[in-house]
Scaffold this active site. Sequence first.
Site, mmCIF file in Angstrom:
data_model
loop_
_atom_site.group_PDB
_atom_site.id
_atom_site.type_symbol
_atom_site.label_atom_id
_atom_site.label_comp_id
_atom_site.label_asym_id
_atom_site.label_seq_id
_atom_site.Cartn_x
_atom_site.Cartn_y
_atom_site.Cartn_z
ATOM 1 N N GLU A 111 -3.285 4.113 4.115
ATOM 2 C CA GLU A 111 -1.884 3.932 4.524
ATOM 3 C C GLU A 111 -1.238 5.158 5.164
ATOM 4 O O GLU A 111 -0.293 5.731 4.597
ATOM 5 C CB GLU A 111 -1.030 3.487 3.329
ATOM 6 C CG GLU A 111 -1.396 2.129 2.777
ATOM 7 C CD GLU A 111 -0.379 1.631 1.733
ATOM 8 O OE1 GLU A 111 0.585 2.353 1.442
ATOM 9 O OE2 GLU A 111 -0.563 0.513 1.243
ATOM 10 N N GLU B 44 -5.918 -3.954 -0.609
ATOM 11 C CA GLU B 44 -4.969 -3.940 -1.729
ATOM 12 C C GLU B 44 -4.036 -5.138 -1.648
ATOM 13 O O GLU B 44 -3.602 -5.530 -0.569
ATOM 14 C CB GLU B 44 -4.057 -2.694 -1.718
ATOM 15 C CG GLU B 44 -4.716 -1.422 -2.161
ATOM 16 C CD GLU B 44 -3.767 -0.229 -2.072
ATOM 17 O OE1 GLU B 44 -2.542 -0.403 -2.258
ATOM 18 O OE2 GLU B 44 -4.273 0.871 -1.800
HETATM 19 C C1 PNW Z 1 0.338 1.181 -1.908
HETATM 20 N N1 PNW Z 1 5.372 -0.904 1.452
HETATM 21 O O1 PNW Z 1 1.516 1.751 -1.416
HETATM 22 C C2 PNW Z 1 -0.559 2.347 -2.293
HETATM 23 O O2 PNW Z 1 -1.745 2.354 -1.536
HETATM 24 C C3 PNW Z 1 -0.852 2.427 -3.754
HETATM 25 O O3 PNW Z 1 -1.278 3.734 -4.084
HETATM 26 C C4 PNW Z 1 0.361 1.992 -4.548
HETATM 27 O O4 PNW Z 1 0.220 2.225 -5.922
HETATM 28 C C5 PNW Z 1 0.575 0.526 -4.275
HETATM 29 O O5 PNW Z 1 0.701 0.277 -2.898
HETATM 30 C C6 PNW Z 1 1.774 -0.070 -4.983
HETATM 31 O O6 PNW Z 1 2.962 0.528 -4.544
HETATM 32 C C7 PNW Z 1 2.460 1.012 -0.743
HETATM 33 O O7 PNW Z 1 6.528 -0.421 1.513
HETATM 34 C C8 PNW Z 1 3.582 1.678 -0.331
HETATM 35 O O8 PNW Z 1 5.099 -1.958 2.081
HETATM 36 C C9 PNW Z 1 4.551 1.049 0.402
HETATM 37 C C10 PNW Z 1 4.412 -0.276 0.708
HETATM 38 C C11 PNW Z 1 3.295 -0.973 0.289
HETATM 39 C C12 PNW Z 1 2.327 -0.318 -0.447
#
Ligand code: PNW
Length: 499
Positions: A172, A380
Amino acid sequence: MALGTDHLAALLPSDFTLGVATAAFQIEGAVAEDGRGPSGWDAFTHEPGRIAGGATADTACDHYHRMPLDVRLLAELGVDSYRFSLSWPRIQPGGKGPVNQRGIDFYDRLLDELLARGISPMCTLYHWDTPLPLERVGGWLNRDTAYRLADFAAIAADRFGDRVDRWVTINEPTTVTLNGYGLGVHAPGQAGLFDALPAAHHLILAHGLSLSALRAGGISGEAGITNVYSPVVGAKHGLAHDVLVELFDVLHNRMFSDPVLLGRYPSFNPVLKSFLQYLREIPDEDLAVMSQPLDFYGLNYYFPTRIGLGPGPSTGPDAVPDGLPEPLRQQGADLPFHLAGWPGYARTEFGWPVAPDYLPVALANMAERYPDLPPVYITEGGASFKDVVVPDALTNEPSVADVRRVDYLARHLEAALTATAPNGPAAGIDLRGYYVWTLMDNFEWAAGYSQRFGLVYVDFATQQRIRKSSFHWLKDLAALRRRDSGARTAAARAHTVSA
Ligand code: PNW
């Protein structure tokens, strides 16, 4: 309580990868042990006011010490694959220079445990834990960091390249850029939305350089990148909303996938172009490095985004989702748009809408935008809910009936499988697998321990692990799938024999 597992198992192709994912900083703890150096995230979590409840990841799930037990949980689950990340500061504490052998040893043991149990390793090189010395000299705002990650990739290829089936270069880049450098709610906590754009470029460059380094290092497995994708819709119809939807879609999605998959940055609306002066000075060579062919593309899908005009209302059905960290709400006041709520949709504990109907939209968008998309893994997907531990009615053992998480996972997996089936809206996508975020409750970045995403409940005071209903659900599904594909293979064999 097998909520539709029979139905789902029947939809699963026999070679479809069922997996679970974690990240080093969120689970390992042992931050000052066996030669590990600090990361930017260690520094950030120790700054007052950054993390919900003042939490740190100093211990997290203590996975560094409990790894064999956690791998036993994975084996019991019966998943095909485990996605984990390497802690860069554990392996190369300075971010450059000498390798810490004790750090290497930990991942050697992890890989050996996984392979002994027939679990296919998917390894992320970089899941946000930049070594502090590199963060101190600009982190991802500094182009040099991209070359440092490539050097780290070469080390990883050399030490682990014979045992990892799939490599993810970077997890990401969007979130690192926007949350870390744009909004400042993640490490390193700098703020300046449009000043963050060089970080995006350097992250994607680092992806390309690392991909080259992995391949030059002779890895036996495949390599790709993981991006988060959120379909964007306007809260209302009209030109102003359309412009802002495009702005958000570019900043959150296409900025990070176009250069990798098309070899160019998105062609911007003239209004947006003035913000993006920096991107006009990019050398063509960078784009060539960034867009080398991938063996697979990793997609993280959690929820769609709904854009409203102007700074948003703070209460009511159109309010900014509850889960949004306070700095983002404040920052929101300066932006020409806000993230609107999703009336009619259930929300997770984070405030994110539960919207399996938008996963097919995400996949169809990807197929349409990127006709040469390589095979896709959903690397994920998952949800945080308030989990309650109660004694099981029959056994009196502690249990967690997380039916909403089971529902979330079942509906998203079903949506992904039907969307990519031959007559589905995203039939063009060769979907190879789905990884649940996450194996066990862990350090959820700015939210600390307030958000539980795990299939396994972790009591952080005692480190006790408690299997939730979602754990049993996935275990049932994996077992049913093995039975079904065994039956399919037997049927095929019988057919061949009789023919
Ligand atoms: C992911 N959004 O982060 C990460 O890869 C993980 O480490 C994290 O624990 C997981 O999602 C849950 O939050 C994200 O805003 C951050 O769309 C932001 C977003 C989605 C996933």
